[in-house]
Design a protein around this motif. Structure first.
Motif, PDB file in Angstrom:
ATOM      1  N   GLN A  88       0.824  -1.209   0.000  1.00 47.94           N
ATOM      2  CA  GLN A  88       0.000   0.000   0.000  1.00 47.94           C
ATOM      3  C   GLN A  88       0.860   1.262   0.000  1.00 47.94           C
ATOM      4  N   ASN A  89       1.941   1.260   0.742  1.00 51.38           N
ATOM      5  CA  ASN A  89       2.806   2.431   0.735  1.00 51.38           C
ATOM      6  C   ASN A  89       3.518   2.586  -0.606  1.00 51.38           C
ATOM      7  N   GLN A  90       3.817   1.468  -1.278  1.00 50.14           N
ATOM      8  CA  GLN A  90       4.349   1.557  -2.639  1.00 50.14           C
ATOM      9  C   GLN A  90       3.322   2.208  -3.562  1.00 50.14           C
ATOM     10  N   LEU A  91       2.044   1.836  -3.389  1.00 48.85           N
ATOM     11  CA  LEU A  91       0.977   2.428  -4.196  1.00 48.85           C
ATOM     12  C   LEU A  91       0.889   3.931  -3.953  1.00 48.85           C
ATOM     13  N   ILE A  92       0.998   4.342  -2.693  1.00 50.74           N
ATOM     14  CA  ILE A  92       0.921   5.769  -2.356  1.00 50.74           C
ATOM     15  C   ILE A  92       2.047   6.534  -3.046  1.00 50.74           C
ATOM     16  N   GLN A  93       3.255   5.979  -2.994  1.00 44.51           N
ATOM     17  CA  GLN A  93       4.381   6.660  -3.638  1.00 44.51           C
ATOM     18  C   GLN A  93       4.189   6.751  -5.143  1.00 44.51           C
TER      19      GLN A  93
ATOM     20  N   GLU B 119       1.567   9.495  -5.821  1.00 44.75           N
ATOM     21  CA  GLU B 119       2.139  10.820  -5.597  1.00 44.75           C
ATOM     22  C   GLU B 119       3.084  11.222  -6.733  1.00 44.75           C
ATOM     23  N   ALA B 120       3.889  10.281  -7.187  1.00 46.58           N
ATOM     24  CA  ALA B 120       4.818  10.588  -8.280  1.00 46.58           C
ATOM     25  C   ALA B 120       4.058  10.904  -9.561  1.00 46.58           C
ATOM     26  N   LYS B 121       2.965  10.169  -9.818  1.00 49.41           N
ATOM     27  CA  LYS B 121       2.184  10.405 -11.036  1.00 49.41           C
ATOM     28  C   LYS B 121       1.475  11.744 -10.978  1.00 49.41           C
ATOM     29  N   LEU B 122       0.923  12.080  -9.818  1.00 45.26           N
ATOM     30  CA  LEU B 122       0.241  13.371  -9.675  1.00 45.26           C
ATOM     31  C   LEU B 122       1.235  14.518  -9.849  1.00 45.26           C
ATOM     32  N   ALA B 123       2.453  14.345  -9.322  1.00 41.78           N
ATOM     33  CA  ALA B 123       3.472  15.385  -9.495  1.00 41.78           C
ATOM     34  C   ALA B 123       3.836  15.540 -10.968  1.00 41.78           C
ATOM     35  N   GLU B 124       3.928  14.400 -11.676  1.00 40.89           N
ATOM     36  CA  GLU B 124       4.236  14.454 -13.108  1.00 40.89           C
ATOM     37  C   GLU B 124       3.141  15.177 -13.874  1.00 40.89           C
ATOM     38  N   LEU B 125       1.858  14.944 -13.485  1.00 40.06           N
ATOM     39  CA  LEU B 125       0.723  15.566 -14.169  1.00 40.06           C
ATOM     40  C   LEU B 125       0.429  16.970 -13.659  1.00 40.06           C
TER      41      LEU B 125
ATOM     42  N   LEU C   9      -8.753  -4.302  -4.037  1.00 35.32           N
ATOM     43  CA  LEU C   9      -8.034  -4.512  -5.287  1.00 35.32           C
ATOM     44  C   LEU C   9      -8.775  -3.861  -6.450  1.00 35.32           C
ATOM     45  N   ALA C  10     -10.109  -3.915  -6.426  1.00 37.03           N
ATOM     46  CA  ALA C  10     -10.888  -3.304  -7.500  1.00 37.03           C
ATOM     47  C   ALA C  10     -10.653  -1.796  -7.551  1.00 37.03           C
ATOM     48  N   LYS C  11     -10.593  -1.164  -6.361  1.00 38.07           N
ATOM     49  CA  LYS C  11     -10.360   0.282  -6.324  1.00 38.07           C
ATOM     50  C   LYS C  11      -8.951   0.615  -6.811  1.00 38.07           C
ATOM     51  N   VAL C  12      -7.962  -0.211  -6.391  1.00 35.04           N
ATOM     52  CA  VAL C  12      -6.585   0.005  -6.846  1.00 35.04           C
ATOM     53  C   VAL C  12      -6.512  -0.108  -8.361  1.00 35.04           C
ATOM     54  N   ALA C  13      -7.220  -1.094  -8.933  1.00 29.45           N
ATOM     55  CA  ALA C  13      -7.219  -1.281 -10.386  1.00 29.45           C
ATOM     56  C   ALA C  13      -7.820  -0.067 -11.080  1.00 29.45           C
ATOM     57  N   ASP C  14      -8.894   0.482 -10.537  1.00 28.57           N
ATOM     58  CA  ASP C  14      -9.515   1.671 -11.127  1.00 28.57           C
ATOM     59  C   ASP C  14      -8.568   2.859 -11.091  1.00 28.57           C
ATOM     60  N   VAL C  15      -7.897   3.062  -9.960  1.00 29.02           N
ATOM     61  CA  VAL C  15      -6.977   4.188  -9.817  1.00 29.02           C
ATOM     62  C   VAL C  15      -5.815   4.049 -10.797  1.00 29.02           C
ATOM     63  N   CYS C  16      -5.248   2.844 -10.879  1.00 28.16           N
ATOM     64  CA  CYS C  16      -4.112   2.628 -11.787  1.00 28.16           C
ATOM     65  C   CYS C  16      -4.516   2.836 -13.241  1.00 28.16           C
ATOM     66  N   ALA C  17      -5.689   2.351 -13.596  1.00 27.42           N
ATOM     67  CA  ALA C  17      -6.160   2.534 -14.972  1.00 27.42           C
ATOM     68  C   ALA C  17      -6.355   4.013 -15.281  1.00 27.42           C
ATOM     69  N   ALA C  18      -6.874   4.782 -14.317  1.00 26.47           N
ATOM     70  CA  ALA C  18      -7.115   6.203 -14.539  1.00 26.47           C
ATOM     71  C   ALA C  18      -5.812   6.981 -14.676  1.00 26.47           C
ATOM     72  N   LEU C  19      -4.809   6.638 -13.880  1.00 25.02           N
ATOM     73  CA  LEU C  19      -3.562   7.402 -13.863  1.00 25.02           C
ATOM     74  C   LEU C  19      -2.514   6.861 -14.830  1.00 25.02           C
ATOM     75  N   GLY C  20      -2.841   5.785 -15.526  1.00 25.18           N
ATOM     76  CA  GLY C  20      -1.867   5.218 -16.451  1.00 25.18           C
ATOM     77  C   GLY C  20      -0.758   4.450 -15.757  1.00 25.18           C
ATOM     78  N   LEU C  21      -1.061   3.900 -14.592  1.00 21.85           N
ATOM     79  CA  LEU C  21      -0.104   3.071 -13.865  1.00 21.85           C
ATOM     80  C   LEU C  21      -0.400   1.601 -14.146  1.00 21.85           C
ATOM     81  N   GLU C  22       0.621   0.786 -14.051  1.00 21.63           N
ATOM     82  CA  GLU C  22       0.450  -0.638 -14.304  1.00 21.63           C
ATOM     83  C   GLU C  22       0.199  -1.371 -12.992  1.00 21.63           C
TER      84      GLU C  22
END
Length: 232
Positions: free
Chosen positions: A4-9, A12-18, A55-68
């Motif tokens: 989860q902390n890896q997900l947070i980082q 945060e990195a993606k939001l900073a990039e955007l 996991l479903a919420k994590v998948a939605d967030v990753c899909a929205a932000l372009g994360l794998e």
């Protein structure tokens, strides 16, 4: 670091990039209100019992932000090593013939069935010219625990002479050779106490020494290396 902390980082990195704040990102990508903010505002400590996002919420967030998001076998990481210089490897032939660590293995053919690549500088370091190297597999148990059934041995086909020395040395083990004994291919340690006699020695104590006439023996070459395949 936990998942989860890896997900947070990563978020945060993606939001900073955007160059977006969590609320603006939720609005842009159509995520439910507070989806990102709830994840980001509560980093999880290793001993925390608080449940993380589904996991479903994590998948939605990753899909929205372009994360794998990936679940599967471990994947290679880091930069691949640089390619070796051209010509650094020699293709050593693997022969179909088996070398028996035991009573002898009759081989009807020495057909080459494959080639394995070895570094030329390594071959020279162990004293083998690449053009003189050959590979074969071993059958039988008489050379265990040094060489096991199924192991592959690398042979220097130019080393076909065994020096005469009286008796078995306690300080130095006899060299291992691939031989033809009355036409049967074998792999053994060899002592040569006299001009006309050789002693075939096994590493397995269940197999005693064998005395044979040098005239019946043809040496294929000296075994310079062997490789084990794990059975576990």
């Amino acid at each position: 670091m936990d998942a989860q902390n890896q997900l947070i980082q990563a978020i945060e990195a993606k939001l900073a990039e955007l160059k977006l704040r969590p609320y603006a990102a939720e609005q842009r990508f159509g995520l439910p209100a507070d989806t990102l903010r709830n994840i980001l505002r509560a980093p999880v400590k290793p001993d925390s019992k608080k449940a993380g996002p589904t996991l479903a919420k994590v998948a939605d967030v990753c899909a929205a932000l372009g994360l794998e998001i990936y679940i599967g076998p471990p994947r290679e990481t880091g930069m691949p090593p640089p390619p070796p210089p051209e010509g650094a490897f020699a293709n050593v032939p693997l022969h179909e013939a088996s070398l028996a660590a035991g009573a002898g293995w009759e081989n009807g053919t020495e057909e080459i069935v494959d080639y394995l690549a070895f570094r030329r500088d390594w071959l020279r370091r162990i004293g083998v010219a690449p053009t003189n190297a050959a590979l074969a597999r071993v059958a039988g148990d008489s050379m265990q625990p040094t060489i096991w059934a199924g192991d592959m041995v690398l042979i220097d086909t130019t080393r076909t002479e065994v020096a005469i020395r009286g008796g078995t040395s306690s300080r130095r083990r006899s060299p291992i050779y691939a031989i033809l004994d009355d036409g049967a291919a074998r792999v053994k340690r060899i002592e040569r106490p006299r001009e006309d006699q050789v002693i075939l020695l096994s590493d397995n104590p269940d197999h005693g020494p064998e005395f044979t006439d040098v005239q019946t023996l043809s040496i294929i070459g000296k075994v310079m290396w062997w490789g084990h395949t794990s059975k576990e």
